[in-house]
Design an enzyme around this catalytic site. Structure first.
Site, short mmCIF file in Angstrom:
data_model
loop_
_atom_site.label_atom_id
_atom_site.label_comp_id
_atom_site.label_asym_id
_atom_site.label_seq_id
_atom_site.Cartn_x
_atom_site.Cartn_y
_atom_site.Cartn_z
N ASP A 1 31.57 -26.82 42.95
CA ASP A 1 32.48 -27.82 43.40
C ASP A 1 33.06 -27.23 44.78
O ASP A 1 34.11 -27.37 45.06
CB ASP A 1 33.36 -28.51 42.71
CG ASP A 1 34.06 -29.83 43.21
OD1 ASP A 1 33.40 -30.17 44.02
OD2 ASP A 1 35.11 -30.10 42.69
N GLY B 1 45.17 -34.93 39.78
CA GLY B 1 43.50 -34.67 39.22
C GLY B 1 43.48 -35.42 37.82
O GLY B 1 44.41 -36.18 37.45
#
Length: 838
Positions: A659, A544
């Site tokens: 998200d 990430g």
């Protein structure tokens, strides 16, 4: 006969006149060709560190050690570096297989350079003699213009490769920096200035004269009343050069300027908002002033807003470009009307950084006809605290035009110099006045400010020390004040009161509110290293913007997921802190649980429960995993819906996930679904508000178009994204797949059309055929369709979605029971049942 006598001299005179005219025209054409040839021959192509010439892409590069290169001199030779790995790779590798390295300030002087020109510096770092160019930091000054300061090539390459991966592009190992300069002295001096303790390097240099005036006249800033700014003779850096609607243009396809035009798709906020159109016939320049601005190939393709290809008919085409703050920018848009034959058939608006640059814009009128290529320039300033430049083209609502969709062929962005500087960080600013008295005053002021700063910093340090000692005594060992992650307690995200026997903590957050059951266990860095086998790469299970996620094992064999923030990465700092804050106060069976944290040695590490079956997406497509049955898919959707329903209703004001997608729905060893990744989450609107105004964030394909248009976030934005997830579950394909036909690229649009025709079964995952209840699938499709309503007010709540999914599961379980009974009645009790019936 008389006529013949008279006409013969006339005919001879006419022939002589034609012959003379032919000589004149021939001379003019020859002069033009000669000028072009002169422009070609006056280009300077230098292969740095080479002692012989090279031919790359049909162009001849002269080695900077070659005596043949008489118009170039080098003040200090520096060190010649050669890479055996690159030199034999390809034509590009041959050019980048050598470099000139400078440990002291040095310069190239190129003679015979007059007027406007492009300067391109090529960098391809490699290792040589036990040293690496990846660590080089240096500045560059050309013709008195500061181009770079404290510059590191590797950082720039990594940043560009990161953006390229996000847009589906390929990594690159080299970097080309392009500048536009106006040289009046007849020679161009390029200085390389190594930073202290470092070195500078360069692999190749191009100097390409610009025959026509590419930048001329004055421009006013968009949306402002500032006086016009003359761009002629202004130093510039090329930041973006995009082929809109096309695959990109190679340097060899761009006449004599050898420019690279990159495909624009990776920079669009919503790639499916624009449809490609092409027309390669009869395109010409609107005027001679446009002939060098771009190759005709650029104008053969474009993107236009297509009402049939987007989720919302009035959506904008938007490009988001990262730039350096506190500079002026020239935005050049390239247009060529490829479709309409008359004026007032296409009108649209142009926005630069959310301000109207032009309204009621008609390409046909501006260019003077169809298939006429030209460009339009705009100027804007990016403030000191911003680093993005937005270019948007949208429909013109107040018009009677036949079409209000926009069209764009190409886009360029140039950074304009400010006070002789193009470098994004200027650490070498000196007073402009040579007056010694003013220098002395400046010196004393600097000393005074410095002394005051020292005193203030000392007081702050003392207070901080006392505060830290009082809050946590063992923080006395943390003396590293280097930039990077700040300790967690400074963010108010994690309290530092003593953990109780169960591993939970209580205390006050930074705003003073008491929160119980906060993050429980405080791990030591030694425990984390043991759990991850000293951060073994083989234990990595995800990546990430914050860093890496490792699979780990703590005492008693408990498996955990360990998220380690990269100390030098600032990309996910805000998201990382948001996740800490959210998970500190959220506990639910269908939300991923946070077990503890570690903050020793300036680390920021979070420890989660391990989800044994990974992401929902991995079980739908793209992985060699057994397919989920329809009952399992329904149960997963129900679990995720319960988690989202809790977020929306279980906390003060509610929480909007922002998200929602199949990669953020995780499955434990029993396939229980849990929502994860709360880095983008937002607290819901106050009681007297209907929405939260915020910048658009999320994932392509899942993004609520109403949120995208208005930048107004609501819980219904999560509902829209969840509707896309539902169609992804039933179809088992990516939400955006450019390899498919145009009408199938966007899953939400494609599936919604089939659902509206009540024919969803045509496009479902083939592995489900014959293994689901038709009534259950019908109810599932209906709720998914409602989730994708254009307006949020017409979408159901997550509570409604949850109820319909549970009802769909009941219909399927009843169908399974009936099917099993019918199977038994047929006397096939001894035959194995299908997965759904077992």
């Amino acid at each position: 006969m008389l006529g013949m006598v008279v006409c013969d001299p006339c005919e001879r005179k006419a022939k002589v006149l034609i012959w003379v005219l032919g000589l004149v025209v021939g001379s003019l054409c020859s002069g033009f060709v000669e000028a072009v040839d002169q422009q070609r021959s006056s280009s300077t192509l230098v292969s740095c560190g080479a002692n012989s010439s090279l031919v790359v892409d049909g162009r001849r590069w002269i080695g900077d050690s070659n005596p043949e290169n008489g118009n170039l001199t080098l003040s200090l030779t520096g060190v010649v570096a050669v890479s055996s790995e690159l030199s034999g790779d390809s034509a590009k590798g041959t050019l980048y297989g050598s470099a000139r390295v400078f440990e002291n300030p040095s310069n190239y002087t190129i003679r015979g350079v007059h007027g406007d020109c492009f300067l391109r510096l090529h960098f391809c770092p490699f290792s040589f003699d036990g040293r690496s160019m990846n660590e080089s930091r240096f500045g560059v000054v050309a013709d008195g213009m500061r181009l770079m300061t404290e510059y590191n090539v590797r950082d720039e390459i990594l940043n560009r490769n990161s953006r390229s991966r996000d847009s589906g592009g390929n990594n690159s190992s080299y970097l080309i920096k392009e500048y536009f300069l106006s040289v009046v002295s007849g020679e161009l001096v390029i200085e390389f200035l190594p930073s202290e303790g470092s070195n500078a390097f360069v692999n190749a240099i191009e100097v390409i004269p610009a025959v026509n005036k590419l930048f001329r006249g004055s421009l006013s800033k968009v949306g402002g009343n500032a006086p016009s700014l003359n761009v002629s003779g202004r130093g510039m850096e090329t930041l973006y050069r995009l082929d809109v609607g096309g695959p990109g243009i190679k340097p060899s396809e761009d006449s004599d300027l050898w420019r690279t035009w990159e495909a624009d798709t990776g920079y669009m906020i919503n790639a499916v908002a624009g449809s490609e159109v092409k027309n390669s016939s009869n395109i010409s320049y609107a005027s001679t002033n446009d002939s060098s601005s771009a190759p005709l190939l650029l104008y053969e393709s474009a993107k236009t807003i297509s009402n049939a290809q987007v989720l919302e008919k009035r959506i904008n085409m938007s490009w988001k470009l990262f730039v350096d703050p506190d500079f002026d920018y020239l935005v050049r848009l390239h247009f060529c009307e490829l479709q309409y034959e008359q004026p007032n058939e296409r009108n649209f608006r142009i926005y630069v950084n959310n301000r109207t640059a032009a309204d009621n814009y008609d390409i046909y009128v501006q260019a003077g006809g169809k298939n006429r290529a030209y460009h339009q320039d705009y100027m804007d300033t990016v403030p000191a605290k911003l680093n993005t430049l937005w270019i948007q083209l949208g429909p013109e609502t107040a018009t009677s035009a036949a079409a209000t969709d926009a069209l764009l062929n190409g886009l360029e962005v140039f950074k304009l110099s400010r006070n002789g500087n193009l470098a994004s960080i200027d650490r070498f600013s000196f007073p402009s006045s040579p007056n010694e008295e003013s220098k002395a005053i400046t010196l004393w002021l600097a000393i005074g400010v410095g002394a005051a700063s020292v005193v203030i910093l000392a007081v702050i340090a003392a207070l901080l020390f006392l505060f830290c000692k009082r809050r946590r005594r063992h923080l006395a060992d943390h003396k590293d004040n280097a930039p990077g992650w700040r300790p967690l307690f400074l963010h108010g995200a994690i309290t530092h009161s003593t953990a109780n026997a169960k591993g939970t903590t209580t205390g006050k957050s930074q705003n003073g509110s008491v929160q119980s059951a906060r993050i429980g266990r405080r791990f030591t860095i030694a425990e984390i290293k043991t759990a991850t086998k000293n951060f073994d790469e083989g234990m990595v299970i995800g990546f990430g913007g914050f860093g890496k996620v490792y699979r780990g094992e703590i005492e008693d064999g408990v498996l955990v997921a360990i998220k380690r923030a990269h100390p030098q990465s600032q990309q996910g700092l805000a998201e990382f802190e948001t996740e800490i804050e959210m998970l500190s106060k959220l506990r639910h069976r269908h939300l991923v649980s946070l077990i503890g944290f570690c903050e020793e040695n300036n680390e920021m590490i979070l420890v989660y429960e391990c989800m044994g079956n990974g992401t929902l997406r991995s079980h739908l497509f793209g992985y060699d995993l057994p397919p989920l049955s329809w009952k399992q898919r329904l149960e997963v959707c129900i679990g995720a819906a319960r988690g989202l329903h809790y977020l929306h209703t279980g906390a003060d004001g509610g929480i909007i996930h922002r998200d929602v997608k199949t990669t953020n729905i995780l499955l434990d060893e029993d396939f229980v679904a849990k929502m994860s990744d709360f880095g983008l989450s937002k607290t819901g609107p106050a009681l007297d508000r209907t929405h939260v105004s915020t910048a658009v964030k999320g994932s392509f394909g899942y993004l609520d178009p109403e949120y995208f248009r208005r930048q107004q976030l609501t819980e219904k934005s999560d509902v829209y994204s969840f509707g896309v997830v539902l169609f992804e579950v039933v179809c088992a394909r990516a939400v955006i797949d450019p390899s498919l036909p145009k009408d199938q690229i966007n899953l939400a649009e494609w599936a919604l059309r089939w659902q509206q025709e009540r024919s969803l079964e045509v496009i479902i995952d083939p592995r489900l055929r014959g293994k689901y209840s038709p009534q259950s699938m019908e109810k599932f499709g209906e709720i998914a369709e409602k989730c994708l309503a254009d307006e949020g007010r017409n979408r159901p709540t997550m509570g409604d979605v949850l109820w319909h999914l549970e009802y769909s599961l009941q219909l399927h379980e009843a169908w399974l029971l009936v099917s099993a009974t019918e199977t038994q009645d047929r006397g096939r009790n001894n035959e194995p049942l299908s997965d759904e019936l077992s």
